[in-house]
Structures are given as structure tokens and as C-alpha cells.
Motif scaffolding. Structure first.
Motif, mmCIF file in Angstrom:
data_model
loop_
_atom_site.group_PDB
_atom_site.id
_atom_site.type_symbol
_atom_site.label_atom_id
_atom_site.label_comp_id
_atom_site.label_asym_id
_atom_site.label_seq_id
_atom_site.Cartn_x
_atom_site.Cartn_y
_atom_site.Cartn_z
ATOM 1 N N SER A 17 48.823 -52.403 126.152
ATOM 2 C CA SER A 17 49.089 -52.397 127.529
ATOM 3 C C SER A 17 50.418 -53.017 127.791
ATOM 4 O O SER A 17 50.961 -53.859 126.949
ATOM 5 N N ASN A 18 51.245 -52.880 128.991
ATOM 6 C CA ASN A 18 52.296 -53.471 129.219
ATOM 7 C C ASN A 18 51.757 -54.733 130.113
ATOM 8 O O ASN A 18 52.953 -55.331 131.131
ATOM 9 N N TYR A 42 46.902 -56.844 136.473
ATOM 10 C CA TYR A 42 46.400 -56.971 135.348
ATOM 11 C C TYR A 42 45.723 -58.326 135.170
ATOM 12 O O TYR A 42 44.624 -58.397 134.163
#
Length: 143
Positions: A17-18, A42
Motif C-alpha cells: 500500500s502507499n 492508514y
């Protein structure tokens, strides 16, 4: 973090993921200068993850303070599947002058023994020695 993010970053592989951002030498920044709020989707509040490069023995001072290794100062092995040492963790606390703050950085680095000593790729060896992933978080001062 080491297996799924840092090793993939070093090897220029896709990341899961980023959720981890790049920042140039995180230790030059005061905690309030870091874009921690960008991670609200996140991470838990007041927590963020960054890839950064470190200079061994480099100074960890900022405009208004410094990052100091926790009292033990030692690295803790990080195990994968409770068997193999894939990296090491070291913790730092931010101080403004002589005053201890609530900000902590946990720095994770890859175990260099994962790369064979006779590996021909010097760039890869260099990245393993200088790239880390950092978890920065606001903690209770009693920790």
C-alpha cells in the motif's frame, strides 16, 4: 514492516500500500514539521511511517531539539515467523533542549546478513546499510 515494506522498497518492488511515505533524513525534522496528519486514513492518530536514509553516526539534531536513542541504546532483533532475524529496531525520543517530549521514533533496518557476502550488487548492499523505515508516534511520557 521490514519484510513487506522495507525489503520491497530496497529491491524496487511494488509495496502492499502507499501507507509509508518517503522523507529525506527524518532526523532533521521536529515532530511538528512532519506530515503526520496525512496518515489519518492508514494509521491510528498521531502515528505515521516513513522511509528515510540514515548516515551511520550522523547527528540527529533539528532546529529546536534533537532525537536521542533511548536509554538502552541497543538494537533489538526483529524476527519473522519467530525464527529468522530479518532486521533490527532502535528507538529514539525527541528532546527540546533538556525537556523530554512525547514523540518517539522506532527505526527498523534490514539485517545485512540476508544478503550473501559475495553478492555482486554494491548498490543493493549500500541501500541495505542506509535505508530504514521509521514509525513515529506520540506516546505517553511514562513509556
Amino acid at each position: 514492516m521490514i519484510v513487506h515494506y522495507l525489503i520491497n522498497k530496497i529491491l524496487n518492488r511494488p509495496l502492499p500500500s502507499n501507507a509509508v511515505k518517503d522523507i529525506n533524513y527524518i532526523y532533521h525534522f521536529d515532530p511538528d514539521q512532519l506530515p503526520i496528519s496525512e496518515f489519518s486514513g492508514y494509521c491510528i492518530p498521531d502515528q505515521a511511517y516513513f522511509f528515510t536514509q540514515v548516515v551511520q553516526g550522523g547527528r540527529r539534531t533539528t532546529k529546536s531539539g534533537y532525537w536521542k536513542a533511548k536509554a538502552s541504546g541497543s538494537e533489538v532483533p526483529v524476527l519473522y515467523d519467530d525464527k529468522k532475524i530479518v532486521g533490527f529496531k532502535k528507538s529514539f525520543r525527541f528532546y527540546s533542549g533538556d525537556e523530554k517530549s512525547n514523540w518517539i521514533i522506532h527505526e527498523y533496518r534490514v539485517n545485512p546478513d540476508l544478503i550473501p557476502a559475495n553478492a555482486p550488487n554494491q548498490i543493493l548492499k549500500s541501500k541495505i546499510g542506509s535505508y530504514v523505515i521509521c514509525k513515529i508516534q506520540l506516546k505517553d511520557l511514562s513509556d
